[in-house]
Design an enzyme around this catalytic site. Structure first.
Site, mmCIF file in Angstrom:
data_model
loop_
_atom_site.group_PDB
_atom_site.id
_atom_site.type_symbol
_atom_site.label_atom_id
_atom_site.label_comp_id
_atom_site.label_asym_id
_atom_site.label_seq_id
_atom_site.Cartn_x
_atom_site.Cartn_y
_atom_site.Cartn_z
ATOM 1 N N GLY A 282 63.724 -12.359 -60.711
ATOM 2 C CA GLY A 282 64.906 -11.501 -60.817
ATOM 3 C C GLY A 282 64.676 -10.170 -61.482
ATOM 4 O O GLY A 282 65.510 -9.277 -61.373
ATOM 5 N N GLU A 324 58.865 -16.746 -63.448
ATOM 6 C CA GLU A 324 58.347 -16.837 -62.080
ATOM 7 C C GLU A 324 58.515 -15.487 -61.396
ATOM 8 O O GLU A 324 59.281 -15.331 -60.445
ATOM 9 C CB GLU A 324 59.092 -17.923 -61.286
ATOM 10 C CG GLU A 324 58.859 -19.329 -61.795
ATOM 11 C CD GLU A 324 59.718 -20.359 -61.077
ATOM 12 O OE1 GLU A 324 59.493 -21.559 -61.285
ATOM 13 O OE2 GLU A 324 60.638 -19.962 -60.314
ATOM 14 N N GLY A 326 57.536 -12.355 -59.131
ATOM 15 C CA GLY A 326 56.733 -11.977 -57.972
ATOM 16 C C GLY A 326 56.810 -10.487 -57.757
ATOM 17 O O GLY A 326 55.821 -9.760 -57.852
ATOM 18 N N ARG A 327 58.028 -10.025 -57.499
ATOM 19 C CA ARG A 327 58.256 -8.605 -57.243
ATOM 20 C C ARG A 327 57.777 -7.740 -58.405
ATOM 21 O O ARG A 327 57.073 -6.745 -58.226
ATOM 22 C CB ARG A 327 59.753 -8.380 -56.998
ATOM 23 C CG ARG A 327 60.092 -7.017 -56.420
ATOM 24 C CD ARG A 327 61.603 -6.791 -56.428
ATOM 25 N NE ARG A 327 62.344 -7.937 -55.963
ATOM 26 C CZ ARG A 327 62.756 -8.122 -54.707
ATOM 27 N NH1 ARG A 327 62.468 -7.208 -53.799
ATOM 28 N NH2 ARG A 327 63.451 -9.186 -54.372
ATOM 29 N N ARG A 362 61.777 -5.570 -45.023
ATOM 30 C CA ARG A 362 62.919 -5.347 -45.910
ATOM 31 C C ARG A 362 63.862 -4.239 -45.437
ATOM 32 O O ARG A 362 65.092 -4.414 -45.475
ATOM 33 C CB ARG A 362 62.452 -5.066 -47.334
ATOM 34 C CG ARG A 362 61.758 -6.255 -48.000
ATOM 35 C CD ARG A 362 61.426 -5.989 -49.456
ATOM 36 N NE ARG A 362 62.632 -6.013 -50.285
ATOM 37 C CZ ARG A 362 63.190 -4.945 -50.810
ATOM 38 N NH1 ARG A 362 62.686 -3.735 -50.606
ATOM 39 N NH2 ARG A 362 64.278 -5.067 -51.548
ATOM 40 N N TYR A 366 67.434 -5.830 -44.758
ATOM 41 C CA TYR A 366 68.418 -5.588 -45.811
ATOM 42 C C TYR A 366 68.960 -4.164 -45.829
ATOM 43 O O TYR A 366 69.893 -3.875 -46.589
ATOM 44 C CB TYR A 366 67.797 -5.847 -47.193
ATOM 45 C CG TYR A 366 67.206 -7.210 -47.406
ATOM 46 C CD1 TYR A 366 67.983 -8.355 -47.283
ATOM 47 C CD2 TYR A 366 65.874 -7.360 -47.762
ATOM 48 C CE1 TYR A 366 67.439 -9.605 -47.495
ATOM 49 C CE2 TYR A 366 65.322 -8.609 -47.981
ATOM 50 C CZ TYR A 366 66.108 -9.734 -47.849
ATOM 51 O OH TYR A 366 65.566 -10.976 -48.068
ATOM 52 N N CYS A 392 61.138 -3.363 -30.158
ATOM 53 C CA CYS A 392 62.317 -3.244 -29.288
ATOM 54 C C CYS A 392 63.561 -3.695 -30.046
ATOM 55 O O CYS A 392 64.296 -4.597 -29.620
ATOM 56 C CB CYS A 392 62.115 -4.075 -28.028
ATOM 57 S SG CYS A 392 60.724 -3.536 -27.018
ATOM 58 N N GLU A 393 63.769 -3.108 -31.190
ATOM 59 C CA GLU A 393 64.932 -3.355 -32.037
ATOM 60 C C GLU A 393 65.314 -2.038 -32.702
ATOM 61 O O GLU A 393 64.458 -1.378 -33.303
ATOM 62 C CB GLU A 393 64.632 -4.398 -33.121
ATOM 63 C CG GLU A 393 64.509 -5.814 -32.619
ATOM 64 C CD GLU A 393 65.847 -6.410 -32.191
ATOM 65 O OE1 GLU A 393 66.896 -5.867 -32.612
ATOM 66 O OE2 GLU A 393 65.836 -7.394 -31.435
#
Length: 469
Positions: A282, A324, A326-327, A362, A366, A392-393
């Site tokens: 977080g 924990e 990560g980011r 991301r 998001y 193709c998006e």
């Protein structure tokens, strides 16, 4: 009675459609406010006011050397920065004798990078069978593994137990599943807590735990501890993640306060031996240049104060603190290196690059902001562009209406803060292949730590077809 002409009808119909679309957009904005905050989303599609002064960790000349050896796109990681960050985290929590960081393997599942973190005492936070296997391969077993998963298959509980890892239960019904899978409950276990409602710091809404699928209610965690104690568990832990990617030095201390108060009540009601409290992740990074980065020393001291104020007077001064992250550990120490391959001008100006959402999901998933630096151009003159990939998006965009230096085909761009949840969230739409991962070592040498995929990798799981025939 006035007759409505075709032109008048078209005007009324167009106005109605616009109003309907606006109402839909307002509803979408309301639904996505919480997710937007945690994902680092830019509030407006127009990004012109964002400063252009985020500095890459690699020089222009060095990058030119690297791209001669490794074709774009690829993820580039900074060993020096990773080591400095791991050391700073360890020092920030040195006041707690049992402190341990369990790196979130999901963020960047590359054993070369995880091995660097293990030199600073880090364990592995795993959430799947394959992550457990990867961790075992680099020598992480026993208390070096925290298995935090949800909707977990029984065979994964069994495998985690075979490694003597710490199992962190997401749901009270998992007690029975672990017992069935393993034959008995391990002596040391943990439970994930979700207080529900809205998580706030002062008057600022940080996230919405009540809308989260994770964790147990207060009463469930008390009941779980009673059941587990009766079934032979001797050491207990409490775990919670109540917000994601917070850019605030106050998040961990406030989370700690809530968990420490819960811990005191839990021990009083259940009589268990509480060995550790896991603050999980977080703690985020400043994806936008104007954001002040988190200061881990201030965060660690904030948790220390709450620990002394709540746990020590309750006779829980022995409790170990786990994290924990990560980011926070790796995001800022990774870049996605890509080259401009196309420039198109229609209703907007589009800068096409050889990377796509396959390499960094991301922004597409998001709407998350990632800063972009053109390594070949100074800041002036500028133009407003969309930076896009070739999928193709239409959401395959790294930036929308971003003000960047005037860009030409062949320019090298670096997309910042991709060291976590970058490569790991990749996929293979349009049969695109995953890119290489390269480590910029402390000695200045570039080392390939994952090769780029080849077509035969993509086709390897097909049976009965000779594609090359």
């Amino acid at each position: 009675m006035q007759v409505l002409t075709n032109k008048g009808f078209r005007i009324i119909f167009f106005t109605y459609c616009c109003l309907t679309e606006q109402r839909a957009k307002v509803a979408d904005i309301k639904r996505n406010l919480s997710a937007a905050y945690s994902a680092g989303v830019h509030a407006s599609e127009q990004e012109r006011n964002v400063p252009m002064n985020k500095k890459p960790f690699v020089t222009y000349d060095k990058l030119q050397e690297i791209v001669k050896e490794f074709p774009t796109p690829f993820h580039l990681y900074d060993e020096k920065g990773i080591r400095e960050n791991a050391k700073a985290l360890k020092e920030a929590f040195a006041w707690n004798k049992g402190y341990k960081e369990y790196f979130a393997v999901k963020a960047t599942p590359n054993p070369f990078l995880i091995q660097i973190l293990r030199e600073y005492g880090c364990g592995c936070d795993c959430s799947s069978m394959t992550e457990l296997m990867l961790s075992k391969a680099i020598g992480a077993t026993g208390d070096d593994i925290m298995f935090s998963s949800n909707d977990t298959p029984e065979q994964e509980f069994a495998y985690a137990a075979s490694l003597n890892g710490i199992i962190n239960l997401d749901d009270i019904t998992h007690i029975e599943k672990v017992e069935k899978a393993v034959g008995k409950l391990p002596k040391k276990m943990s439970c994930r807590y979700n207080p529900g409602g809205i998580f706030k710091i002062s008057n600022d809404i940080m996230d919405n735990p009540g809308d989260s699928k994770y964790g147990m209610t207060t009463e469930q965690i008390f009941e779980a501890f009673r059941i587990m104690k009766a079934k032979g568990v001797e050491e207990f832990g409490i775990h919670a993640l109540l917000a994601s990617n917070t850019v605030s030095n106050d998040y961990y201390p406030e989370l700690a306060r809530q968990l420490f108060e819960l811990a005191v009540e839990d021990v009083e009601k259940t009589g268990v031996h509480l060995g550790f409290i896991n603050l999980s992740g977080g703690v985020g990074v400043n994806y936008k240049p104007e954001q002040e980065p988190n200061d881990i020393a201030i965060i660690g001291e904030g948790v220390h104060r709450v620990f002394d104020a709540i746990l020590k007077p309750a006779g829980l001064g022995h409790v170990k603190i786990y994290t924990e992250l990560g980011r926070f550990m790796l995001a800022s120490h990774g870049l996605l290196v890509t080259r401009v391959t196309h420039k198109k001008k229609t209703y907007r100006t589009y800068v096409g690059v050889d990377a796509s959402a396959v390499n960094l999901l991301r922004p597409a998933m998001y709407g998350a902001y990632h800063h972009i630096t053109n390594m070949d151009r100074s800041d002036e003159p500028t133009e407003v562009v969309d930076v896009v990939g070739s999928l193709c998006e239409n959401n395959d965009k790294f930036a929308k209406q971003r003000e960047l230096p005037v860009t030409e085909i062949g320019d090298l761009l670096v997309i910042h803060d991709t060291g976590a949840h970058g490569f790991s969230m990749g996929y293979q739409y349009n049969a695109k292949l995953r890119s290489a991962e390269v480590l910029l070592q402390e000695d200045g040498q570039a080392r390939l730590i994952r090769r780029a995929e080849k077509p035969e990798d993509y086709l390897a799981t097909l049976y009965g077809f000779d594609i090359e025939k």
